[in-house]
Design an enzyme around this catalytic site. Structure first.
Site, PDB file in Angstrom:
ATOM      1  N   GLU A  26     -15.047   9.249  13.347  1.00 13.34           N
ATOM      2  CA  GLU A  26     -15.145   9.604  11.927  1.00 13.34           C
ATOM      3  C   GLU A  26     -16.532   9.249  11.414  1.00 13.34           C
ATOM      4  OE1 GLU A  26     -12.935  11.160   9.746  1.00 13.34           O
ATOM      5  OE2 GLU A  26     -14.881  11.120   8.758  1.00 13.34           O
ATOM      6  N   PHE A  27     -17.124  10.160  10.647  1.00 14.56           N
ATOM      7  CA  PHE A  27     -18.478   9.920  10.134  1.00 14.56           C
ATOM      8  C   PHE A  27     -18.519   9.860   8.608  1.00 14.56           C
ATOM      9  CE2 PHE A  27     -18.826  12.150  14.201  1.00 14.56           C
ATOM     10  CZ  PHE A  27     -19.572  11.228  14.928  1.00 14.56           C
ATOM     11  N   ARG A  85     -18.644   8.804   4.734  1.00 15.08           N
ATOM     12  CA  ARG A  85     -19.264   7.688   4.025  1.00 15.08           C
ATOM     13  C   ARG A  85     -18.373   7.331   2.858  1.00 15.08           C
ATOM     14  NH1 ARG A  85     -24.286  11.103   2.501  1.00 15.08           N
ATOM     15  NH2 ARG A  85     -22.520  12.496   2.289  1.00 15.08           N
ATOM     16  N   GLU A  86     -18.052   6.057   2.712  1.00 11.67           N
ATOM     17  CA  GLU A  86     -17.280   5.661   1.541  1.00 11.67           C
ATOM     18  C   GLU A  86     -18.069   6.061   0.295  1.00 11.67           C
ATOM     19  OE1 GLU A  86     -16.050   1.566   1.818  1.00 11.67           O
ATOM     20  OE2 GLU A  86     -15.416   1.879   3.886  1.00 11.67           O
ATOM     21  N   LYS A 118     -20.588  -4.344  12.164  1.00 14.52           N
ATOM     22  CA  LYS A 118     -19.582  -4.422  13.237  1.00 14.52           C
ATOM     23  C   LYS A 118     -19.948  -3.514  14.409  1.00 14.52           C
ATOM     24  CE  LYS A 118     -15.729  -1.936  12.307  1.00 14.52           C
ATOM     25  NZ  LYS A 118     -15.573  -0.863  13.288  1.00 14.52           N
ATOM     26  N   LYS A 130       0.843  -1.213   0.000  1.00 18.89           N
ATOM     27  CA  LYS A 130       0.000   0.000   0.000  1.00 18.89           C
ATOM     28  C   LYS A 130       0.868   1.249   0.000  1.00 18.89           C
ATOM     29  CE  LYS A 130      -4.357  -1.185   2.179  1.00 18.89           C
ATOM     30  NZ  LYS A 130      -5.248  -1.103   3.308  1.00 18.89           N
ATOM     31  N   CYS A 138     -18.933  -1.085   8.623  1.00 18.53           N
ATOM     32  CA  CYS A 138     -19.245  -0.358   9.868  1.00 18.53           C
ATOM     33  C   CYS A 138     -20.544  -0.775  10.552  1.00 18.53           C
ATOM     34  CB  CYS A 138     -19.271   1.140   9.586  1.00 18.53           C
ATOM     35  SG  CYS A 138     -17.641   1.774   9.163  1.00 18.53           S
ATOM     36  N   ARG A 159     -16.381  -5.407   2.146  1.00 14.72           N
ATOM     37  CA  ARG A 159     -16.575  -5.960   3.488  1.00 14.72           C
ATOM     38  C   ARG A 159     -18.070  -6.029   3.807  1.00 14.72           C
ATOM     39  NH1 ARG A 159     -12.199  -2.238   6.604  1.00 14.72           N
ATOM     40  NH2 ARG A 159     -13.008  -0.745   5.085  1.00 14.72           N
ATOM     41  N   LYS A 185     -21.882  -0.723  -1.513  1.00  9.70           N
ATOM     42  CA  LYS A 185     -22.690   0.400  -1.979  1.00  9.70           C
ATOM     43  C   LYS A 185     -21.989   1.034  -3.174  1.00  9.70           C
ATOM     44  CE  LYS A 185     -21.089   4.085   1.069  1.00  9.70           C
ATOM     45  NZ  LYS A 185     -21.587   5.178   1.854  1.00  9.70           N
TER      46      LYS A 185
END
Ligand SMILES: NC(=O)c1ccc[n+]([C@@H]2O[C@H](COP(=O)([O-])OP(=O)(O)OC[C@H]3O[C@@H](n4cnc5c(N)ncnc54)[C@H](O)[C@@H]3O)[C@@H](O)[C@H]2O)c1
Length: 453
Positions: free
Chosen positions: A156-157, A159-160, A286, A35, A283, A350, A343
């Site tokens: 953290e909020f 959104r991917e 989990k 990475k 998220c 995941r 999405k």
């Protein structure tokens, strides 16, 4: 300010790049050498719209490394943004968090540093991380060490799929800490975002009406609970509309109309009220499991959150049940899946519903074909044993299929030539798992159209 980010996944890399864009001096560290090599080459190891553009525009302030010895010393703020994947009994596995905390303690120097938990971590983790750092400082330098640090929580909020927008123009910033000095350091760090004083990149314009961003400062436990409570609420909202959707189907009501009819009530709101296959991703599953597990440590049950989980996972079974209801026999059938990512606008697989649905169909003897605009390469790498036959063009999932299931609502799937696709299918059945296709048009073409609710 000199900032170090530990973990360069969806959260860490986004945070690092945005802070570098604000003019901070950012070093991003990841233990994954491949990475780091990718990022040094100017490429993002994940798919996120405009991430590579912002990496390029921030490159003067952005470095990548695998070395704690290089990243930690001198940092005024260190973000921990490592993964906290689901562990046994619903609690998250904190091994990456522990290893990051140990790495910090080993190399921490300088007069004062704020260590920020940005990963979603169970309530009480702020204290725990602090004790791990103290232990590792002591191990490295002895008990007389005068290294000064404080631990803060900054959930953290993002959104991917819209991670950069969410980070540059957040609804709010939450900071948890137990002393004013810590909160002051983080306030300084976030000031350009809080006051919206930066010049936006042309490709990520400031949305109309964006004003100063509210800052919620709280104690550690409250900040940690805010994150879990937010995700559990959003998950519950989706499951709620899916539960109402089941009843809507029985009584012959249109759930999209029902959702709009209730959502326009300002107390309810239209977002997260789309009935469909339900949530996936790294998220919600989990974090709802972790909330239930944390509550049980205190002898508390969380029936609402448990029910939201149960309703969500049943939606996946309903896909299989609906196909069974139409086709009667699933063995030997070919089912095409449109969309693999959990999405649109991300390559994250995941807890993606598509994987679960594919497994259930394969177990019942189906052949499964699949397509995704960006997640197929990741699928090949991460799920080599899941027998989905990937096709390069979305129209090809229909060829020879007994049914096509729209699993992920990518924009391009709405715009497919559904009329031509139908001619290549064995049975013209489309199961619209997100209730987004033009039902009347598909029925006119001759499809048997099945909404998920
Ligand atoms: N993905 C999201 O949409 C999202 C949103 C909000 C919060 N979160 C939370 O943020 C955290 C990170 O999530 P993510 O999706 O970015 O995870 P991710 O799996 O994409 O990235 C985590 C990264 O941490 C690296 N890592 C592991 N151990 C390390 C160590 N000791 N030192 C440095 N790097 C290490 C991994 O190699 C990986 O690149 C999680 O707690 C998650 O719940 C995620």
């Amino acid at each position: 300010m000199k900032v170090c980010i530990l973990g360069t996944g969806y959260v860490g890399l986004t945070t690092g790049v945005c802070l570098a864009y604000m003019g901070h001096d950012v070093t991003c560290l990841d233990t994954d050498e491949a990475k780091v090599a990718t990022m040094r080459g100017g490429k993002a190891p994940i798919y996120e719209p405009h991430l590579e553009d912002l990496m390029a525009d921030s490159s003067a302030n952005l470095r990548f490394t695998t070395s704690y010895a290089e990243a930690v010393p001198g940092a005024e703020v260190i973000f921990i943004a490592v993964g906290t994947p689901p562990g046994a009994n619903g609690s998250p596995d904190l091994k990456y968090l522990a290893s990051a905390a140990n790495g910090i303690g080993e190399y921490l120097d300088g007069p004062f540093c704020v260590v920020v938990n940005k990963s979603t971590v169970p309530i009480g983790s702020g204290n725990w991380v602090g004790s791990l750092i103290r232990d590792s400082i002591e191990k490295a330098r002895g008990p007389q060490s005068d290294r000064k640090f404080a631990v803060a929580s900054n959930p953290e909020f993002l959104r991917e799929g819209s991670a950069l927008n969410d980070s540059l123009y957040p609804d709010r910033v939450v900071i948890g800490g137990d002393d004013s000095r810590t909160l002051e350091v983080l306030y300084r760090l976030y000031r350009p975002i809080l006051d919206q004083t930066f010049s936006p990149p042309t490709y990520l314009p400031r949305p109309d009406g964006t004003g100063a961003v509210p800052l919620i400062s709280a104690d550690l436990a409250s900040a940690e609970l805010i994150k879990y409570a937010a995700n559990a609420f959003l998950s519950t909202k989706i499951s709620y509309i899916n539960e109402i959707g089941q009843l809507a189907e029985k009584v012959g009501a249109d759930i999209t109309k029902v959702a709009r009819g209730i959502g326009l009530d300002a107390r309810i709101g239209t977002r997260f009220l789309q009935a469909g296959i339900g949530w996936g991703g790294s998220c919600f599953g989990k974090d709802t499991a972790a909330l239930v597990a944390t509550a049980s440590e205190y002898g508390l049950d969380m029936p609402i959150v448990r029910a939201a989980r149960e309703v969500n996972y049943k939606q996946r079974d309903r896909v299989v049940d609906k196909l069974l209801g139409e086709l009667k026999i699933l063995k030997g059938r070919t089912i095409g899946l449109l969309g693999l990512a959990f999405k649109p606008n991300t390559d994250d697989l995941r807890e993606a519903p598509a994987l679960d649905i594919a497994k259930k169909l394969i177990e019942r003897g189906c052949k499964v074909k699949g397509h995704d605009p960006v997640a197929m390469e990741r699928f090949r790498k991460e799920y080599p044993d899941l027998a989905i036959n990937l096709v390069d063009r979305p129209v090809d999932v229909a060829a020879g299929a007994d049914a096509v299931v729209l699993v992920t609502e990518w924009q391009e799937y709405r715009e497919l030539d559904w009329e031509a696709m139908m001619k290549t299918m064995t049975c013209p059945i489309v199961l619209d798992g997100r209730n987004i296709l033009d039902r009347e048009r598909l029925v006119r073409y001759g499809y048997r159209y099945l909404p998920i609710v």
